[in-house]
Scaffold this motif. Structure first.
Motif, PDB file in Angstrom:
ATOM      1  N   PRO A  56       6.526 104.328 -28.865  1.00  0.00           N
ATOM      2  CA  PRO A  56       7.639 104.574 -27.888  1.00  0.00           C
ATOM      3  C   PRO A  56       9.061 103.711 -28.021  1.00  0.00           C
ATOM      4  CG  PRO A  56       6.135 102.841 -27.070  1.00  0.00           C
ATOM      5  CD  PRO A  56       5.591 103.204 -28.264  1.00  0.00           C
ATOM      6  N   VAL A  57       8.971 103.011 -28.904  1.00  0.00           N
ATOM      7  CA  VAL A  57      10.173 102.355 -29.399  1.00  0.00           C
ATOM      8  C   VAL A  57      11.138 103.206 -30.192  1.00  0.00           C
ATOM      9  CG1 VAL A  57      11.313 100.209 -30.551  1.00  0.00           C
ATOM     10  CG2 VAL A  57       9.467 100.008 -28.993  1.00  0.00           C
ATOM     11  N   CYS A  58      10.371 103.840 -31.160  1.00  0.00           N
ATOM     12  CA  CYS A  58      10.864 104.724 -32.148  1.00  0.00           C
ATOM     13  C   CYS A  58      11.553 106.117 -31.518  1.00  0.00           C
ATOM     14  CB  CYS A  58       9.803 105.303 -33.207  1.00  0.00           C
ATOM     15  SG  CYS A  58       8.955 103.846 -34.127  1.00  0.00           S
ATOM     16  N   ILE A  59      10.908 106.471 -30.274  1.00  0.00           N
ATOM     17  CA  ILE A  59      11.741 107.864 -29.818  1.00  0.00           C
ATOM     18  C   ILE A  59      12.358 107.524 -28.566  1.00  0.00           C
ATOM     19  CG2 ILE A  59       9.549 109.131 -30.980  1.00  0.00           C
ATOM     20  CD1 ILE A  59       9.546 108.350 -27.434  1.00  0.00           C
ATOM     21  N   CYS A  60      12.551 106.398 -28.197  1.00  0.00           N
ATOM     22  CA  CYS A  60      13.469 106.112 -27.013  1.00  0.00           C
ATOM     23  C   CYS A  60      15.048 106.770 -27.356  1.00  0.00           C
ATOM     24  CB  CYS A  60      13.433 104.668 -26.620  1.00  0.00           C
ATOM     25  SG  CYS A  60      14.642 104.306 -25.561  1.00  0.00           S
ATOM     26  N   PRO A  61      15.171 107.590 -26.442  1.00  0.00           N
ATOM     27  CA  PRO A  61      16.614 108.084 -26.866  1.00  0.00           C
ATOM     28  C   PRO A  61      17.773 107.254 -26.970  1.00  0.00           C
ATOM     29  CG  PRO A  61      15.434 109.473 -25.094  1.00  0.00           C
ATOM     30  CD  PRO A  61      14.868 108.053 -25.334  1.00  0.00           C
ATOM     31  N   GLU A  62      18.698 107.442 -28.109  1.00  0.00           N
ATOM     32  CA  GLU A  62      19.607 106.565 -28.254  1.00  0.00           C
ATOM     33  C   GLU A  62      20.638 106.378 -26.995  1.00  0.00           C
ATOM     34  OE1 GLU A  62      23.166 106.043 -31.966  1.00  0.00           O
ATOM     35  OE2 GLU A  62      22.877 107.882 -30.764  1.00  0.00           O
ATOM     36  N   GLU A  63      20.844 107.314 -26.251  1.00  0.00           N
ATOM     37  CA  GLU A  63      21.481 107.326 -25.261  1.00  0.00           C
ATOM     38  C   GLU A  63      21.253 106.299 -24.297  1.00  0.00           C
ATOM     39  OE1 GLU A  63      19.454 111.082 -24.492  1.00  0.00           O
ATOM     40  OE2 GLU A  63      20.258 110.219 -26.146  1.00  0.00           O
ATOM     41  N   ASP A  64      19.796 106.264 -24.252  1.00  0.00           N
ATOM     42  CA  ASP A  64      19.298 105.354 -23.101  1.00  0.00           C
ATOM     43  C   ASP A  64      19.521 103.612 -23.597  1.00  0.00           C
ATOM     44  OD1 ASP A  64      18.682 107.564 -21.857  1.00  0.00           O
ATOM     45  OD2 ASP A  64      16.144 107.107 -22.094  1.00  0.00           O
ATOM     46  N   VAL A  65      19.285 103.584 -25.047  1.00  0.00           N
ATOM     47  CA  VAL A  65      19.698 102.163 -25.478  1.00  0.00           C
ATOM     48  C   VAL A  65      21.159 101.947 -25.284  1.00  0.00           C
ATOM     49  CG1 VAL A  65      19.531 100.593 -27.434  1.00  0.00           C
ATOM     50  CG2 VAL A  65      17.577 102.448 -27.046  1.00  0.00           C
ATOM     51  N   PHE A  66      21.902 102.725 -25.505  1.00  0.00           N
ATOM     52  CA  PHE A  66      23.342 102.690 -25.269  1.00  0.00           C
ATOM     53  C   PHE A  66      23.750 102.387 -24.175  1.00  0.00           C
ATOM     54  CE2 PHE A  66      27.690 104.184 -25.263  1.00  0.00           C
ATOM     55  CZ  PHE A  66      28.408 103.470 -26.065  1.00  0.00           C
ATOM     56  N   GLU A  67      22.956 103.118 -23.128  1.00  0.00           N
ATOM     57  CA  GLU A  67      23.432 102.743 -21.746  1.00  0.00           C
ATOM     58  C   GLU A  67      22.986 101.506 -21.516  1.00  0.00           C
ATOM     59  OE1 GLU A  67      22.480 104.953 -17.454  1.00  0.00           O
ATOM     60  OE2 GLU A  67      21.614 105.753 -19.284  1.00  0.00           O
ATOM     61  N   ALA A  68      21.973 100.950 -21.831  1.00  0.00           N
ATOM     62  CA  ALA A  68      21.477  99.581 -21.441  1.00  0.00           C
ATOM     63  C   ALA A  68      22.404  98.537 -21.917  1.00  0.00           C
ATOM     64  CB  ALA A  68      19.876  99.364 -21.894  1.00  0.00           C
TER      65      ALA A  68
END
Length: 364
Positions: A56-68
Motif C-alpha cells: 500500500p505504501v508503494c501505490i499510495c497516490p502521490e497527490e495524497d502524500v503531497f496533500e499530507a
C-alpha cells in the motif's frame, strides 16, 4: 501429521517438469517471506515467483502524500500516519520538501503511529488542536479505520483516507490480456477479512489457478504446490492453504464496519492510474470527519499525474509484476533504503526494499 516446508519442497520437485511457470504473489508480506527464506533458490528452475501489487505504501497516490505534507507544513495541526508513510517521497525538486519525514524536520508536528487507537488517544490528549490521521492501506488496515469511525471519534480528529482494495489491481492485470503470470498466490490476511471467495474470479473468469496463503514458508509452499498441481492436471480451482485463519465468508464484523463507514469508488494508484472500484472513501454520514472536506484547498488536482514517477524510476512496472526490482536502473545505485527515490524502496512490504535487504541483486 502436518507436512513440513521441506516435505512441500520435495513434493514440488517431484511434480512432472513443465515449461516456464510464473506465479504471482500479491502481498508484500509474501514477498518478504519468500525472499528472506530463500524460496526462489530452493524451487525448481522452471518456476518464477513474481512480486505483485501488494504494497500500500508503494501505490499510495502521490497527490495524497503531497496533500499530507502541505497540510502538516501550513496548518496548525498534528498529523499522524503509519510509520512507513513518513519516508515516501513525492516527485518534486530536490530543494523542496519531498517527505513527511523532511516536513517533520522542518518543525511540522508529525507523529508515526501503529494503530488507529493511537490516533484517537492523541486527539483526546490535544482537544484544542485538529488532528489529521493520514490513513493509507489495504483492507486489513482500512477495516480498523472504519471500526474507529463507527465506534466514534473525537470531534477534533479527521481522516485523510487513502485506502485501497487489492483484488481490482489483479483484475486489471488479467483484463489487460497480458497479465504476466500463470498462477496466483492470494493474500491470506485480506482473505481473512474479506473472505477467500473474493478471489474466485481469478479461476472462474480467467481460468488461472489460485491459492490463498499465509505468511510462513510452509503455507506459501503448500499454495505453490497447489497451483502447480492444478496447472499439471489442468483442473483449476481456488484453494485455501491458510484455513487456520481464513474462513468462508471472512470476518463479518470487519465487513460490516467497512460497509457502514465507507463506500467504494474508482481510485488512482501511483504510477498505474485509475482502477475501477479500487478505493475506499468516507460515507456521507461520516463526511464531517473527512480531512478533504475540512481543508479543501489542499486537494491539489494538479498532482494527479497517473504514470508519473521520478526520472528513471520503474516502481510502477515493479508493482504490476512487469519487471523485477533489479531490472530498474536505479535499483541499488541511486535508490537505496537509506535514500529511496521510488516508493518501492521505502516499506518493508516494497519489493525493491525486500530484494535489496535480502541480498537479492538479480533475477536469477
Amino acid at each position: 501429521m502436518e507436512i513440513t516446508a521441506k516435505q512441500w519442497l520435495e513434493k514440488i520437485h517431484n511434480l512432472p517438469h513443465q515449461g516456464r511457470v510464473k506465479i504471482m504473489n500479491v502481498c508484500g508480506g509474501h514477498e518478504r517471506s519468500i525472499t528472506m527464506a530463500g524460496l526462489r533458490q530452493a524451487l525448481p528452475e522452471y518456476i518464477e515467483l513474481v512480486p505483485g501489487p501488494g504494497c500500500p505504501v508503494c501505490i499510495c497516490p502521490e497527490e495524497d502524500v503531497f496533500e499530507a505534507i502541505q497540510l502538516a507544513l501550513h496548518e496548525d495541526i498534528i498529523l499522524v500516519a503509519f510509520g512507513d508513510m513518513l519516508r515516501v517521497p513525492v516527485n518534486v525538486k530536490k530543494i523542496q520538501i519531498r517527505t513527511l519525514e523532511q516536513a517533520k524536520a522542518q518543525g511540522a508536528d508529525i507523529r508515526p503511529i501503529a494503530s488507529p487507537i493511537e490516533a484517537v488517544i492523541i486527539a483526546k490528549e490535544n482537544p484544542q488542536k485538529p488532528v489529521v490521521f493520514f490513513a493509507a492501506g489495504f483492507e486489513t488496515t482500512t477495516a480498523p479505520v472504519a471500526a474507529m469511525l463507527v465506534q466514534g471519534i473525537p470531534d477534533n480528529l479527521s481522516v485523510l483516507l487513502s485506502g485501497r482494495l487489492t483484488w481490482p489491481a489483479v483484475s486489471m492485470l488479467l483484463e489487460s490480456g497480458a497479465p504476466g503470470f500463470d498462477a496466483l498466490i492470494a493474500p491470506g490476511h485480506v482473505a481473512t477479512i474479506m473472505g477467500p471467495e473474493e478471489w474466485g474470479f481469478v479461476v472462474a473468469k480467467h481460468h488461472i489457478p489460485a491459492a490463498v496463503s499465509g505468511f510462513e514458508p510452509v503455507s506459501l509452499l503448500a499454495a505453490m504446490y497447489s497451483v502447480l498441481r492444478q496447472l499439471n492436471e489442468k483442473r483449476y480451482f481456488l484453494d485455501n492453504c491458510y484455513s487456520s485463519l481464513v474462513k468462508p465468508g471472512g470476518n463479518a464484523s470487519a465487513q460490516k464496519h467497512l460497509n457502514t463507514a465507507l463506500s467504494i469508488y474508482d481510485a488512482n494508484w501511483r504510477g498505474v492510474g485509475v482502477i475501477p472500484d479500487s478505493g475506499f472513501k468516507l460515507n456521507l454520514q461520516y463526511e464531517k470527519y473527512d480531512t478533504r472536506k475540512q481543508f479543501p484547498d489542499y486537494a491539489d488536482d494538479a498532482r494527479k499525474r497517473a504514470g508519473k514517477m521520478p526520472a528513471g524510476c520503474d516502481c510502477a512496472q515493479v508493482v504490476l509484476g512487469k519487471i523485477y526490482p533489479s531490472e530498474c536502473k536505479l535499483f541499488g545505485k541511486t535508490c537505496l533504503p537509506r535514500s529511496p527515490i521510488g516508493p518501492c524502496m521505502v516499506s518493508d512490504e516494497g519489493a525493491c526494499r525486500i530484494w535489496w535487504s535480502g541480498g537479492l541483486r538479480d533475477v536469477s
